[in-house]
Design a protein around this motif. Structure first.
Motif, PDB file in Angstrom:
ATOM      1  N   SER A  43       0.713  -1.145  -0.069  1.00 26.76           N
ATOM      2  CA  SER A  43       0.040   0.012   0.038  1.00 26.76           C
ATOM      3  C   SER A  43       0.909   1.170   0.036  1.00 26.76           C
ATOM      4  O   SER A  43       2.065   1.360   0.408  1.00 26.76           O
ATOM      5  N   GLY A  44       0.163   2.247  -0.387  1.00 26.36           N
ATOM      6  CA  GLY A  44       0.928   3.745  -0.392  1.00 26.36           C
ATOM      7  C   GLY A  44       1.405   4.007   1.012  1.00 26.36           C
ATOM      8  O   GLY A  44       2.335   4.869   1.315  1.00 26.36           O
ATOM      9  N   ILE A  45       0.421   3.475   1.895  1.00 22.10           N
ATOM     10  CA  ILE A  45       0.679   4.068   3.292  1.00 22.10           C
ATOM     11  C   ILE A  45       1.978   3.261   3.886  1.00 22.10           C
ATOM     12  O   ILE A  45       2.769   3.983   4.524  1.00 22.10           O
ATOM     13  N   GLU A  46       1.959   1.918   3.488  1.00 22.87           N
ATOM     14  CA  GLU A  46       3.355   1.216   4.090  1.00 22.87           C
ATOM     15  C   GLU A  46       4.553   1.983   3.269  1.00 22.87           C
ATOM     16  O   GLU A  46       5.602   2.231   3.841  1.00 22.87           O
ATOM     17  N   LEU A  47       4.466   2.293   2.018  1.00 23.33           N
ATOM     18  CA  LEU A  47       5.723   2.881   1.433  1.00 23.33           C
ATOM     19  C   LEU A  47       5.871   4.146   2.163  1.00 23.33           C
ATOM     20  O   LEU A  47       7.010   4.382   2.166  1.00 23.33           O
TER      21      LEU A  47
ATOM     22  N   ARG B 143       7.967   3.468   4.938  1.00 24.87           N
ATOM     23  CA  ARG B 143       9.515   3.261   4.868  1.00 24.87           C
ATOM     24  C   ARG B 143      10.061   4.218   4.455  1.00 24.87           C
ATOM     25  O   ARG B 143      11.266   4.506   4.737  1.00 24.87           O
ATOM     26  N   ILE B 144       9.609   5.325   3.573  1.00 28.20           N
ATOM     27  CA  ILE B 144      10.254   6.552   3.093  1.00 28.20           C
ATOM     28  C   ILE B 144      10.801   7.185   4.149  1.00 28.20           C
ATOM     29  O   ILE B 144      11.915   7.601   4.339  1.00 28.20           O
ATOM     30  N   THR B 145       9.714   7.543   5.080  1.00 22.39           N
ATOM     31  CA  THR B 145      10.038   8.590   5.867  1.00 22.39           C
ATOM     32  C   THR B 145      10.941   8.022   7.036  1.00 22.39           C
ATOM     33  O   THR B 145      11.320   9.058   7.950  1.00 22.39           O
ATOM     34  N   THR B 146      10.691   6.897   7.369  1.00 23.23           N
ATOM     35  CA  THR B 146      11.762   6.549   8.367  1.00 23.23           C
ATOM     36  C   THR B 146      13.348   6.421   7.962  1.00 23.23           C
ATOM     37  O   THR B 146      14.022   6.002   8.823  1.00 23.23           O
ATOM     38  N   THR B 147      13.806   6.326   6.862  1.00 23.80           N
ATOM     39  CA  THR B 147      14.823   6.311   6.254  1.00 23.80           C
ATOM     40  C   THR B 147      15.587   7.655   5.907  1.00 23.80           C
ATOM     41  O   THR B 147      16.654   7.902   5.853  1.00 23.80           O
ATOM     42  N   ARG B 148      14.830   8.643   5.540  1.00 21.81           N
ATOM     43  CA  ARG B 148      15.066   9.969   5.045  1.00 21.81           C
ATOM     44  C   ARG B 148      14.029  10.920   5.185  1.00 21.81           C
ATOM     45  O   ARG B 148      12.791  10.789   4.661  1.00 21.81           O
ATOM     46  N   PRO B 149      14.405  12.196   5.448  1.00 18.91           N
ATOM     47  CA  PRO B 149      13.324  13.125   5.374  1.00 18.91           C
ATOM     48  C   PRO B 149      12.685  13.867   3.961  1.00 18.91           C
ATOM     49  O   PRO B 149      12.879  14.960   3.755  1.00 18.91           O
TER      50      PRO B 149
ATOM     51  N   GLY C 206      -2.149   7.956   6.713  1.00 16.29           N
ATOM     52  CA  GLY C 206      -0.895   8.578   5.966  1.00 16.29           C
ATOM     53  C   GLY C 206      -0.047   9.577   6.583  1.00 16.29           C
ATOM     54  O   GLY C 206       1.216   9.734   6.801  1.00 16.29           O
ATOM     55  N   LEU C 207      -0.922  10.652   7.417  1.00 16.04           N
ATOM     56  CA  LEU C 207      -0.110  11.416   8.353  1.00 16.04           C
ATOM     57  C   LEU C 207       0.360  10.956   9.455  1.00 16.04           C
ATOM     58  O   LEU C 207       1.809  11.312   9.729  1.00 16.04           O
ATOM     59  N   GLU C 208      -0.008   9.679   9.878  1.00 18.82           N
ATOM     60  CA  GLU C 208       0.657   9.014  11.089  1.00 18.82           C
ATOM     61  C   GLU C 208       1.916   8.338  10.488  1.00 18.82           C
ATOM     62  O   GLU C 208       2.909   8.237  11.163  1.00 18.82           O
ATOM     63  N   ALA C 209       1.883   7.866   9.208  1.00 20.47           N
ATOM     64  CA  ALA C 209       3.225   7.469   8.507  1.00 20.47           C
ATOM     65  C   ALA C 209       4.163   8.311   8.234  1.00 20.47           C
ATOM     66  O   ALA C 209       5.247   7.767   7.711  1.00 20.47           O
ATOM     67  N   GLY C 210       4.003   9.684   8.524  1.00 20.24           N
ATOM     68  CA  GLY C 210       5.066  10.538   7.937  1.00 20.24           C
ATOM     69  C   GLY C 210       4.672  11.527   6.811  1.00 20.24           C
ATOM     70  O   GLY C 210       5.484  12.172   6.580  1.00 20.24           O
ATOM     71  N   ALA C 211       3.426  11.380   6.105  1.00 23.89           N
ATOM     72  CA  ALA C 211       3.240  12.216   5.134  1.00 23.89           C
ATOM     73  C   ALA C 211       3.251  13.818   5.160  1.00 23.89           C
ATOM     74  O   ALA C 211       2.938  13.968   6.443  1.00 23.89           O
ATOM     75  N   SER C 212       3.811  14.546   4.540  1.00 29.56           N
ATOM     76  CA  SER C 212       3.935  16.154   4.832  1.00 29.56           C
ATOM     77  C   SER C 212       2.381  16.634   4.388  1.00 29.56           C
ATOM     78  O   SER C 212       2.079  17.480   5.002  1.00 29.56           O
ATOM     79  N   ASP C 213       1.550  16.148   3.294  1.00 29.92           N
ATOM     80  CA  ASP C 213       0.612  16.711   2.891  1.00 29.92           C
ATOM     81  C   ASP C 213      -0.260  15.502   2.321  1.00 29.92           C
ATOM     82  O   ASP C 213       0.177  14.474   1.936  1.00 29.92           O
ATOM     83  N   TYR C 214      -1.572  16.007   2.048  1.00 29.98           N
ATOM     84  CA  TYR C 214      -2.342  14.975   1.269  1.00 29.98           C
ATOM     85  C   TYR C 214      -3.373  15.953   0.349  1.00 29.98           C
ATOM     86  O   TYR C 214      -3.816  17.075   0.568  1.00 29.98           O
ATOM     87  N   VAL C 215      -3.653  15.199  -1.029  1.00 28.84           N
ATOM     88  CA  VAL C 215      -4.420  15.876  -1.823  1.00 28.84           C
ATOM     89  C   VAL C 215      -5.477  14.911  -2.180  1.00 28.84           C
ATOM     90  O   VAL C 215      -5.424  13.535  -2.561  1.00 28.84           O
ATOM     91  N   THR C 216      -6.806  15.251  -2.276  1.00 27.91           N
ATOM     92  CA  THR C 216      -7.880  14.202  -2.514  1.00 27.91           C
ATOM     93  C   THR C 216      -8.194  14.487  -3.822  1.00 27.91           C
ATOM     94  O   THR C 216      -8.165  15.446  -4.730  1.00 27.91           O
TER      95      THR C 216
END
Length: 245
Positions: A63-67, A70-76, A94-104
């Motif tokens: 899923s996009g959430i899991e990806l 993974r991304i946000t735990t290795t580099r900003p 997604g925000l809890e997973a480290g996303a900076s923003d979301y677009v609907t």
């Protein structure tokens, strides 16, 4: 159009939507890389410089959430999630997973591109972010590692393991998490023995660059590994493991 100054990764499994996003980003000084699956995107992030990720939540396979996690735990790297209108739970995840923003969806391509440009301008990667703990310094943008200012020649797997450890200093990182971050799979062929071999080689490489790195990566029995930010020689349980058979 000016020459691209940033590089974005667009992760979207619908080709038409991927083309729309790519075109919009290229109007805002981005060059673009694309992927149709999270697995393909993860391989790109591991190998290439990426200043921003535009990521659809609904992807085949991982899923996009899991990806995102993974991304946000290795580099900003800033991540923009694309979600369907009304998917509140996914936006929160997604925000809890480290996303900076979301677009609907549906969205205006120019609005997405402007949001993307704004995020990159505010990102620490804009000027080449560094992460430093003990004798090791990581250039997160170039995905390179240095020990006391001298570059260590690491494989992508070794760099990802080191990045996970250095960016979580003095924390016990479990085997499963390190396998996931290093290989994109919590249960790859070889499992813990694969991880043990990689850590053994990583320690040798760091110590060969500068002895100051000796003892930084320690084994946590039954749990995983820990990176200590305190520069010290080997202590009990902190020495490099025996060479794998």
């Amino acid at each position: 159009m000016s020459s691209p100054v940033w590089q974005a990764l667009v992760v979207e499994d619908e080709p038409a939507m991927r083309d729309i996003i790519t075109f919009a980003l290229e109007t805002q000084d981005f060059s673009t890389l694309t992927a149709g699956t999270a697995e393909a995107a993860w391989a790109i992030v591991a190998e290439q410089r990426v200043d921003l990720v535009v990521l659809d939540v609904m992807l085949p396979g991982m899923s996009g959430i899991e990806l995102c996690r993974r991304i946000t735990t290795t580099r900003p790297v800033p991540v923009i999630l694309l979600t369907a209108l009304g998917e509140t739970s996914q936006r929160i995840a997604g925000l809890e997973a480290g996303a900076s923003d979301y677009v609907t969806k549906p969205f205006h391509p120019r609005e997405l591109a402007l949001r993307a440009a704004g995020l990159v301008r505010r990102s620490p990667l804009r000027d080449g972010a560094l992460a430093q703990a003990g004798p090791v310094t990581l250039d997160l943008r170039a995905a390179t590692a240095y020990v006391k200012g001298k570059r260590a020649d690491l494989t992508p797997h070794e760099y990802r393991l080191l990045a996970a450890l250095v960016t979580h200093p003095d924390e016990d990182l479990p085997f499963r998490q390190l396998l996931l971050l290093g290989w994109g799979d919590a249960q790859p062929l070889g499992g813990r023995e694969l991880l043990k071999t990689a850590v053994y080689r990583l320690r040798l490489k760091l110590e060969s660059v500068d002895p100051a790195a000796r003892g930084c990566i320690t084994s946590v029995r039954g749990v995983g590994y820990r990176y200590s930010a305190v520069e010290a020689g080997p202590q009990d349980g902190a020495t490099s493991p025996e060479p794998p058979e």
